[in-house]
Design a protein around this motif. Structure first.
Motif, PDB file in Angstrom:
ATOM      1  N   ALA A  44       0.852  -1.197   0.000  1.00  0.00           N
ATOM      2  CA  ALA A  44       0.000   0.000   0.000  1.00  0.00           C
ATOM      3  C   ALA A  44       0.883   1.240   0.000  1.00  0.00           C
ATOM      4  N   PRO A  45       0.924   2.001  -1.108  1.00  0.00           N
ATOM      5  CA  PRO A  45       1.749   3.215  -1.146  1.00  0.00           C
ATOM      6  C   PRO A  45       1.289   4.229  -0.108  1.00  0.00           C
ATOM      7  N   ILE A  46       2.254   4.814   0.602  1.00  0.00           N
ATOM      8  CA  ILE A  46       1.922   5.846   1.572  1.00  0.00           C
ATOM      9  C   ILE A  46       2.203   7.214   0.941  1.00  0.00           C
ATOM     10  N   PRO A  47       1.504   8.253   1.363  1.00  0.00           N
ATOM     11  CA  PRO A  47       1.728   9.583   0.775  1.00  0.00           C
ATOM     12  C   PRO A  47       3.144  10.070   1.048  1.00  0.00           C
ATOM     13  N   ALA A  51      10.876  17.412   0.197  1.00  0.00           N
ATOM     14  CA  ALA A  51      11.285  18.504   1.081  1.00  0.00           C
ATOM     15  C   ALA A  51      11.725  19.731   0.289  1.00  0.00           C
ATOM     16  N   VAL A  52      12.019  19.553  -1.003  1.00  0.00           N
ATOM     17  CA  VAL A  52      12.499  20.669  -1.815  1.00  0.00           C
ATOM     18  C   VAL A  52      11.494  21.806  -1.838  1.00  0.00           C
ATOM     19  N   ASP A  53      10.214  21.476  -2.097  1.00  0.00           N
ATOM     20  CA  ASP A  53       9.197  22.533  -2.147  1.00  0.00           C
ATOM     21  C   ASP A  53       7.786  22.044  -1.844  1.00  0.00           C
ATOM     22  N   GLY A  54       7.686  20.842  -1.262  1.00  0.00           N
ATOM     23  CA  GLY A  54       6.372  20.305  -0.920  1.00  0.00           C
ATOM     24  C   GLY A  54       5.666  19.589  -2.046  1.00  0.00           C
ATOM     25  N   THR A  55       6.332  19.401  -3.190  1.00  0.00           N
ATOM     26  CA  THR A  55       5.741  18.685  -4.321  1.00  0.00           C
ATOM     27  C   THR A  55       5.388  17.254  -3.916  1.00  0.00           C
ATOM     28  N   GLU A  56       4.219  16.781  -4.336  1.00  0.00           N
ATOM     29  CA  GLU A  56       3.840  15.398  -4.077  1.00  0.00           C
ATOM     30  C   GLU A  56       4.690  14.473  -4.941  1.00  0.00           C
ATOM     31  N   ILE A  57       5.255  13.444  -4.332  1.00  0.00           N
ATOM     32  CA  ILE A  57       6.098  12.487  -5.042  1.00  0.00           C
ATOM     33  C   ILE A  57       5.621  11.071  -4.731  1.00  0.00           C
ATOM     34  N   ALA A  58       6.158  10.097  -5.452  1.00  0.00           N
ATOM     35  CA  ALA A  58       5.766   8.704  -5.236  1.00  0.00           C
ATOM     36  C   ALA A  58       6.158   8.256  -3.835  1.00  0.00           C
ATOM     37  N   GLY A  59       5.231   7.603  -3.154  1.00  0.00           N
ATOM     38  CA  GLY A  59       5.493   7.097  -1.814  1.00  0.00           C
ATOM     39  C   GLY A  59       5.786   5.612  -1.822  1.00  0.00           C
ATOM     40  N   PRO A  60       6.526   5.122  -0.847  1.00  0.00           N
ATOM     41  CA  PRO A  60       6.896   3.702  -0.810  1.00  0.00           C
ATOM     42  C   PRO A  60       5.686   2.805  -0.595  1.00  0.00           C
ATOM     43  N   PRO A  61       5.571   1.718  -1.378  1.00  0.00           N
ATOM     44  CA  PRO A  61       4.449   0.780  -1.226  1.00  0.00           C
ATOM     45  C   PRO A  61       4.717  -0.217  -0.100  1.00  0.00           C
ATOM     46  N   PHE A  62       4.153   0.045   1.052  1.00  0.00           N
ATOM     47  CA  PHE A  62       4.441  -0.729   2.256  1.00  0.00           C
ATOM     48  C   PHE A  62       3.888  -2.150   2.173  1.00  0.00           C
ATOM     49  N   LEU A  63       4.776  -3.119   2.423  1.00  0.00           N
ATOM     50  CA  LEU A  63       4.371  -4.511   2.494  1.00  0.00           C
ATOM     51  C   LEU A  63       3.994  -4.889   3.915  1.00  0.00           C
ATOM     52  N   VAL A 206      19.570 -10.004 -14.851  1.00  0.00           N
ATOM     53  CA  VAL A 206      19.236 -11.237 -14.114  1.00  0.00           C
ATOM     54  C   VAL A 206      20.091 -11.343 -12.851  1.00  0.00           C
ATOM     55  N   LEU A 207      20.201 -10.249 -12.154  1.00  0.00           N
ATOM     56  CA  LEU A 207      20.863 -10.236 -10.848  1.00  0.00           C
ATOM     57  C   LEU A 207      19.804 -10.472  -9.768  1.00  0.00           C
ATOM     58  N   PRO A 208      20.105 -11.295  -8.766  1.00  0.00           N
ATOM     59  CA  PRO A 208      19.110 -11.635  -7.738  1.00  0.00           C
ATOM     60  C   PRO A 208      18.944 -10.515  -6.702  1.00  0.00           C
ATOM     61  N   ILE A 209      18.238  -9.473  -7.119  1.00  0.00           N
ATOM     62  CA  ILE A 209      17.991  -8.315  -6.259  1.00  0.00           C
ATOM     63  C   ILE A 209      16.537  -8.311  -5.814  1.00  0.00           C
ATOM     64  N   THR A 210      16.325  -8.051  -4.551  1.00  0.00           N
ATOM     65  CA  THR A 210      14.980  -7.852  -4.003  1.00  0.00           C
ATOM     66  C   THR A 210      14.931  -6.460  -3.398  1.00  0.00           C
ATOM     67  N   LEU A 211      13.912  -5.680  -3.767  1.00  0.00           N
ATOM     68  CA  LEU A 211      13.738  -4.331  -3.231  1.00  0.00           C
ATOM     69  C   LEU A 211      12.299  -4.193  -2.772  1.00  0.00           C
ATOM     70  N   VAL A 212      12.116  -3.979  -1.477  1.00  0.00           N
ATOM     71  CA  VAL A 212      10.775  -3.878  -0.905  1.00  0.00           C
ATOM     72  C   VAL A 212      10.679  -2.634  -0.034  1.00  0.00           C
ATOM     73  N   SER A 213       9.452  -2.238   0.251  1.00  0.00           N
ATOM     74  CA  SER A 213       9.210  -1.090   1.129  1.00  0.00           C
ATOM     75  C   SER A 213       8.337  -1.522   2.302  1.00  0.00           C
ATOM     76  N   GLY A 214       8.474  -0.785   3.380  1.00  0.00           N
ATOM     77  CA  GLY A 214       7.652  -1.076   4.546  1.00  0.00           C
ATOM     78  C   GLY A 214       8.226  -0.453   5.797  1.00  0.00           C
ATOM     79  N   SER A 215       7.460  -0.541   6.861  1.00  0.00           N
ATOM     80  CA  SER A 215       7.913  -0.063   8.160  1.00  0.00           C
ATOM     81  C   SER A 215       9.026  -0.957   8.677  1.00  0.00           C
ATOM     82  N   GLY A 216      10.116  -0.340   9.125  1.00  0.00           N
ATOM     83  CA  GLY A 216      11.212  -1.124   9.663  1.00  0.00           C
ATOM     84  C   GLY A 216      10.790  -1.981  10.839  1.00  0.00           C
ATOM     85  N   ARG A 217       9.983  -1.422  11.699  1.00  0.00           N
ATOM     86  CA  ARG A 217       9.528  -2.178  12.867  1.00  0.00           C
ATOM     87  C   ARG A 217       8.681  -3.378  12.445  1.00  0.00           C
TER      88      ARG A 217
END
Length: 512
Positions: A44-47, A51-63, A206-217
């Motif tokens: 679920a992407p979070i808003p 910080a540059v000027d308050g522009t809305e940008i893509a938020g991380p999709p939390f798993l 074909v490199l075995p990379i995994t990239l995920v987003s979410g709360s560290g806790r």
């Protein structure tokens, strides 16, 4: 002078270029997660705003934890296959990935400007250091892997937001080169699109990379404590680091880089012109880096000379909107820093300064945000001009902790014992420096500092290529990195060949 956003550098322009370059990772409405060899529209992407000027940008999709656990299991399977791939093939794939990163260097840099506020000069430097640094490892890796093997499981990476390319992506590519599959959590505060693009380009090889987003806790039980994980690499503050450390099994390989209060001592010194140059450069990226110097410990009898060198530097520091120009054809401004990572950090630092003054600290300098380079009407809530406090009381947070922003503190001392006590206030640091005319005195005092690297009349930093890096005391737990030590940290060797690092049962420093 009226300023405008340089044409072609808007966040919408940058994101559209990402969609065109890597449509598998960027949809028009969101960024995807990468695991199991596929880009997935899960989480679920979070808003998020810049910080540059308050522009809305893509938020991380939390798993969720369940989704992250599935990603870890898939990465472990990929690790079992990748560790069997011959080194010559791994080198070829990494080199192809680096070539792709080089092709899109400017887009990666522009994303860093919008996502973490780096001025153009520093953003491009972050990308270049990643690419150049890993190319060095490709050339040197053969000798480093003699007698060593990949870890039993993949390496999990959790890093702060300030160096997505030169620290996090660099580490991941070297870990891959050494024969490990890798998994990384995107920093919640910034760097999502930059890392996603970088990983998309690497995954095409074909490199075995995994990239995920979410709360560290939320995700730590999977990314840190899961038995499939072979090693954990963490870069961040002591509070978060202690939580990670508590989850790391003592037998699991770990690299925990945590903050310390890096100090610059001034003792029996006279070369103020040279010091002024170092003082100015210390404000790069608003001191939002682990090797910044926010504390100056000054011999009382030299305080007037120090101020003569130091105060003009504060007035010369240039900050503001990193993409603001007077004319469309102008080059992007050469700033010392842009915004802090967010407005909440500005409030945190202002509150810390207020607390320090309430408890007896002396306000020495407070810059004016209005002096920065801004576009008329833009959001400035994440910007902070330099602030300096003299004699912060020991009861204040600024006395012991790294502020991670353009807030300096100065402590005056009269004896060498007081100098050492003040410079060792945080129970370990990554770097320290001494400004001292007599080399022998500086070396003698430097040996008594609780810092991994000590500079004599010069700053120290993380370093690149063969330069090693670590920390003393509470600033570091686990294996040291840099040069050959980074490869050793993510591989297994002979039982009688201990790792250099700071472990519960021993501490072993490299010979240098």
């Amino acid at each position: 002078m009226s300023l405008i956003l340089k044409p072609g550098t808007a966040y919408a322009d940058a994101y559209a270029r990402c969609v065109a370059v890597a449509p598998e990772a960027f949809h028009d409405d969101r960024v995807l997660n990468l695991w199991g060899g596929q880009w997935r529209r899960d989480g679920a992407p979070i808003p998020a705003t810049s910080a540059v000027d308050g522009t809305e940008i893509a938020g991380p999709p939390f798993l969720s934890l369940q989704e992250a656990s599935a990603a870890v299991a898939a990465t472990a399977q990929a690790h079992r296959e990748w560790r069997q791939v011959p080194l010559v093939e791994r080198k070829a794939k990494i080199t192809a990935a680096l070539d792709a990163l080089q092709t899109h260097r400017d887009l990666l840099s522009l994303l860093l400007v919008w996502e973490i506020g780096k001025p153009w000069r520093l953003a491009t430097n972050d990308v270049d250091r990643c690419i150049d640094g890993v190319r060095w490892y490709v050339e040197e890796i053969d000798r480093m892997l003699v007698g060593r093997a990949p870890l039993a499981g993949p390496v999990s990476n959790i890093a702060s937001w300030n160096y997505p390319m030169s620290v996090l992506m660099h580490a991941m590519l070297v870990q891959l080169l050494a024969g490990n599959a890798v998994i990384a959590k995107t920093p919640t505060d910034g760097g999502l699109a930059c890392l996603t693009l970088a990983c998309a380009l690497a995954a095409r090889e074909v490199l075995p990379i995994t990239l995920v987003s979410g709360s560290g806790r939320t995700l730590s039980p999977a990314l840190v404590a899961a038995p499939e994980i072979g090693g954990v690499s963490f870069v961040g503050g002591r509070a978060a680091g202690s939580q990670v450390e508590s989850l790391v099994d003592q037998g699991k390989r770990h690299i925990l880089e945590q903050e310390g209060l890096n100090c610059w001592g001034v003792w029996e010194f006279s070369d103020w012109k040279t010091l002024s140059g170092h003082l100015r450069k210390s404000f790069d990226y608003a001191k939002q880096r682990c090797t910044a110097y926010p504390r100056y410990v000054v011999q009382r009898s030299l305080f007037d000379d120090f101020l003569t060198a130091y105060l003009p530097v504060l007035d010369e520091v240039r900050f503001g909107h990193p993409l603001a120009v007077a004319s469309p054809d102008d080059a992007l401004p050469d700033l010392d820093y842009g915004p802090l990572i967010n407005a909440a950090k500005v409030k945190e630092l202002n509150d810390a300064v207020a607390e320090t003054l309430d408890r007896g600290g002396v306000p020495l300098y407070r810059g004016d945000v209005g002096r920065g380079r801004f576009i008329d009407g833009q959001d400035r809530s994440a910007y902070l001009a330099p602030v300096v406090v003299l004699s912060p009381p020991s009861s204040s947070a600024l006395f012991h902790a790294e502020p991670f922003g353009p807030v300096d503190t100065i402590v005056l001392v009269d004896t060498e014992a007081e100098l050492l006590t003040a410079m060792n206030a945080s129970n370990g640091a990554l770097v320290a420096s001494l400004a001292c005319d007599d080399e022998a005195t500086a070396q003698r005092l430097g040996r008594q500092l609780q810092a991994f690297k000590v500079g004599i009349n010069k700053p120290r930093s993380r370093g690149d290529r063969e330069e090693v890096f670590g920390g003393n005391g509470a600033s570091w737990r686990g294996a040291f990195v840099g040069g050959e030590l980074l490869v050793r940290a993510v591989t297994d060797g002979a039982p009688d060949d201990p790792l250099h690092g700071n472990f519960p049962s021993y501490t072993l420093h490299p010979a240098t």
